[in-house]
Design a protein around this motif. Sequence first.
Motif, PDB file in Angstrom:
ATOM      1  N   UNK A 133       0.843  -1.189   0.000  1.00 54.59           N
ATOM      2  CA  UNK A 133       0.000   0.000   0.000  1.00 54.59           C
ATOM      3  C   UNK A 133       0.887   1.251   0.000  1.00 54.59           C
ATOM      4  N   UNK A 134       0.339   2.402  -0.404  1.00 53.72           N
ATOM      5  CA  UNK A 134       1.134   3.634  -0.376  1.00 53.72           C
ATOM      6  C   UNK A 134       1.333   4.113   1.062  1.00 53.72           C
ATOM      7  N   UNK A 135       2.334   3.577   1.713  1.00 51.76           N
ATOM      8  CA  UNK A 135       2.604   3.850   3.125  1.00 51.76           C
ATOM      9  C   UNK A 135       4.112   3.931   3.319  1.00 51.76           C
ATOM     10  N   UNK A 136       4.669   5.129   3.396  1.00 51.45           N
ATOM     11  CA  UNK A 136       6.125   5.272   3.521  1.00 51.45           C
ATOM     12  C   UNK A 136       6.701   4.526   4.718  1.00 51.45           C
ATOM     13  N   UNK A 137       5.912   4.418   5.798  1.00 48.02           N
ATOM     14  CA  UNK A 137       6.422   3.753   7.009  1.00 48.02           C
ATOM     15  C   UNK A 137       6.596   2.254   6.818  1.00 48.02           C
ATOM     16  N   UNK A 149      12.191  -5.504  -4.916  1.00 48.39           N
ATOM     17  CA  UNK A 149      11.324  -4.393  -5.306  1.00 48.39           C
ATOM     18  C   UNK A 149      10.052  -4.398  -4.462  1.00 48.39           C
ATOM     19  N   UNK A 150       9.346  -3.284  -4.540  1.00 51.13           N
ATOM     20  CA  UNK A 150       7.977  -3.209  -4.051  1.00 51.13           C
ATOM     21  C   UNK A 150       7.079  -2.932  -5.261  1.00 51.13           C
ATOM     22  N   UNK A 151       5.840  -3.385  -5.188  1.00 53.66           N
ATOM     23  CA  UNK A 151       4.853  -2.983  -6.187  1.00 53.66           C
ATOM     24  C   UNK A 151       3.784  -2.168  -5.493  1.00 53.66           C
ATOM     25  N   UNK A 152       3.670  -0.908  -5.876  1.00 56.60           N
ATOM     26  CA  UNK A 152       2.682  -0.019  -5.284  1.00 56.60           C
ATOM     27  C   UNK A 152       1.278  -0.398  -5.754  1.00 56.60           C
ATOM     28  N   UNK A 153       0.392  -0.597  -4.795  1.00 54.83           N
ATOM     29  CA  UNK A 153      -1.005  -0.943  -5.077  1.00 54.83           C
ATOM     30  C   UNK A 153      -1.759   0.351  -5.374  1.00 54.83           C
ATOM     31  N   UNK A 154      -2.146   0.541  -6.634  1.00 55.70           N
ATOM     32  CA  UNK A 154      -2.562   1.865  -7.094  1.00 55.70           C
ATOM     33  C   UNK A 154      -4.072   2.082  -7.176  1.00 55.70           C
ATOM     34  N   UNK A 155      -4.861   1.244  -6.534  1.00 52.36           N
ATOM     35  CA  UNK A 155      -6.314   1.430  -6.614  1.00 52.36           C
ATOM     36  C   UNK A 155      -6.755   2.798  -6.085  1.00 52.36           C
TER      37      UNK A 155
END
Length: 239
Positions: A133-137, A149-155
């Motif tokens: 999820x888009x969560x910097x922490x 890598x990470x894959x950002x969940x863009x919903x």
Amino acid sequence: MTKLSVNINKIATLRNARGGEFPSVTEAAVKLQEFGAQGITIHPRPDERHITRKDVYDLKPLVYTEFNIEGNPHRSFIDMVLEVKPEQVTLVPDADDAITSNAGWDCEKHAGFLKNVIAEFKNAGIRTSVFLDPDPQMVKFAAETDTDRIELYTESYAKNYSENKEEAIRLYIETASEAQKYRLGVNAGHDLSLENLKYFADNIPNLLEVSIGHALISEALYMGMENTVQAYLKRLAKW
């Protein structure tokens, strides 16, 4: 340039609706690569409601760009991926009965499990990515799993893009920037489309790859597959 990987689950969904082999997921993968796609993504689920285990093995010799297999890392999934050896495996914490992926990993809570699974894949020479999820922490904990890598969940970005695109993308920029600090590559996917992709790709640092399926296949019904792939590649181009 950010790479375009096309998720062909929807081709399999259409085929399975009637049975048989038409439309062919293998032919779709070949054509998509000919049309310029730089990768093929599949997300096999335990009930095989779209991509089947047979599809996974049939596709392996035909994908000459990048083969990306997504899924929840149950033992049967892990064993299949280790046997097929795609270029990348993307770990997604979706429930078996989920219609589609709907959340990223809590990498703090599942750190031990993820680290063990990722070690298996990396020992086999398979690049790993975890759905986030888009969560910097959360990036710090993702890095501690040793993922590549990470894959950002863009919903949420896609859902809020038309209302306030600057606010919709803010946490994604922060998360991707944090990933850079930990030397993690950044992928993205879910509900990206011709409408919202360019703004996302232009503003996310170190965006290496996007995985797009539902929107691209749907748009191809009107525009044709080759034209649609080329339209996506234009959105990703840096001029």
